[in-house]
Design an enzyme around this catalytic site. Sequence first.
Site, PDB file in Angstrom:
ATOM      1  N   ASP A 287       0.811  -1.220   0.000  1.00 53.04           N
ATOM      2  CA  ASP A 287       0.000   0.000   0.000  1.00 53.04           C
ATOM      3  C   ASP A 287       0.842   1.266   0.000  1.00 53.04           C
ATOM      4  O   ASP A 287       0.444   2.293  -0.567  1.00 53.04           O
ATOM      5  CB  ASP A 287      -0.916   0.030   1.236  1.00 53.04           C
ATOM      6  CG  ASP A 287      -2.008  -1.022   1.185  1.00 53.04           C
ATOM      7  OD1 ASP A 287      -2.045  -1.801   0.216  1.00 53.04           O
ATOM      8  OD2 ASP A 287      -2.826  -1.072   2.122  1.00 53.04           O
TER       9      ASP A 287
ATOM     10  N   HIS B   4     -20.029 -27.643 -18.781  1.00 53.16           N
ATOM     11  CA  HIS B   4     -21.420 -27.176 -18.786  1.00 53.16           C
ATOM     12  C   HIS B   4     -22.251 -28.055 -17.849  1.00 53.16           C
ATOM     13  O   HIS B   4     -22.090 -29.271 -17.822  1.00 53.16           O
ATOM     14  CB  HIS B   4     -22.001 -27.264 -20.199  1.00 53.16           C
ATOM     15  CG  HIS B   4     -23.459 -26.932 -20.269  1.00 53.16           C
ATOM     16  ND1 HIS B   4     -23.917 -25.634 -20.252  1.00 53.16           N
ATOM     17  CD2 HIS B   4     -24.567 -27.732 -20.320  1.00 53.16           C
ATOM     18  CE1 HIS B   4     -25.243 -25.652 -20.314  1.00 53.16           C
ATOM     19  NE2 HIS B   4     -25.663 -26.923 -20.351  1.00 53.16           N
TER      20      HIS B   4
END
EC number: 1.8.1.4
Length: 479
Positions: free
Chosen positions: A321, A453
């Site tokens: 950060d 799928h």
Amino acid sequence: MRLKTEVLVLGGGPGGYTAAFRAADLGKQVTLVERYPVLGGVCLNVGCIPSKTLLHVAAVLNEAKEIKPAGIGFAEPDIDLEKLRNWKNNISTQLTTGLAALAKQRNVTVIKGVGRFISNTQLLVEDGDDTQTIEFAQAIIAVGSQPVKIPSFPNDDPRLMDSTDALNLERIPKKLLIIGGGIIGLEMATVYHALGSKITVVEMQDQIIPGCDKDLVRPLMQRIKKQYDNIFLETQVSHIEALSEGLKVSFGSASSELANDKGKDTPETEVFDKVLVAVGRRPNGHLIDADKAGVNVDERGFISVDKQQRSNVKHIFAIGDVVGNPMLAHKATHEGKIAAEVIAGMATEWQALTIPSVAYTDPEIAWMGLTENAAKAQGISYEKAAFPWAASGRSLSMGRKEGVTKLLCDKQTGRILGAGIVGTHAGELIAEAVLALEMGASVEDLALTVHAHPTLAETLGFSAEMIAGTITDLLIKKR
């Protein structure tokens, strides 16, 4: 006391401990200084991990409610806050205990205390009345960031919270105001709404999660508008007054031209049981006396580094950060490895093409690479496809059809430029798109990849098929 070490790492968060462990693995003598009793930093202790733990709880509560149309009904949940807090804390403890063991296995010396530079080769560590000086050959600064506090607010009042306070779950307020419609604010809104709070969100920009494409935000916005009491956009909180019955909040327009007026459809004042301030984080660069080491820190607290994470002082590196946005744990860990490898003499530098972002809201939003907003602003010629999850059998079977998977590619070459997903488990699904971009894949590559799928993952393949013109799960008009 005086200690000598080859590599000093200041800060034991995800970036810091990753840097320390990688340097140790590469044969370096490493000392890691952390101000708190355990490793893990904000992420493990008061950030990513506890928030995701609570978001899982929120998801379970929401799913229990939303399965009713399928003929399954549950009684109202009995929420034991103390047990919930303990469960959350135990998960963080498991991870921090594991980190302590890993540090020990690697012979990384961990010192508890607040570290400040006294020269470009020395760090003073203070822990109460105890002090010691560490001499180092090379150092990695990984001191992170902290929540932004607004000075005019009554910050001493425990009813005014930051993200750390919110994760403590002291009690569930009846009315909660969240200042800031970014990722942190909306994740906490998801948790507290599921636990029973009436939520109001106020955001200065014209959309929630500023920086993300509006079409990705829209399904989340449509869902939470029905759930929350209010969402005020282009609005700011001008004043908070602490009263015995609650926090009295005054609203105003975020527009400078209308600074004295309240935002559209926004009340002038309203009283809340608690207020969460989630307006961003600021780096901790000014808290470590970096100037005494000769390290340049800008007025905001950021330390500039090159592609090898070096600061302006050749033997002092910085990661996470404190070196700039995005302030994300996975960016910090990647930078930590780079710094450690450079110190060990490896020819390494920052080469990642993208850093994925995820909002763990309900639905989740994830994106990577080039956003459509950025493409337009930069004048980049692109093609786009957005596959609606209303056409996904897997999504419909879960009772959730609001999702969208969007893909951007270069108009001439078909090379993937960016992707965005909103829907259940979007944070997990974005990984395939990140890998595709890093590998230089084209739309055709994705379209020809066989996806299982029915899965949510196949929606990325469907988006590629939409651009390639081969999709059969939708009827796309020929151009």
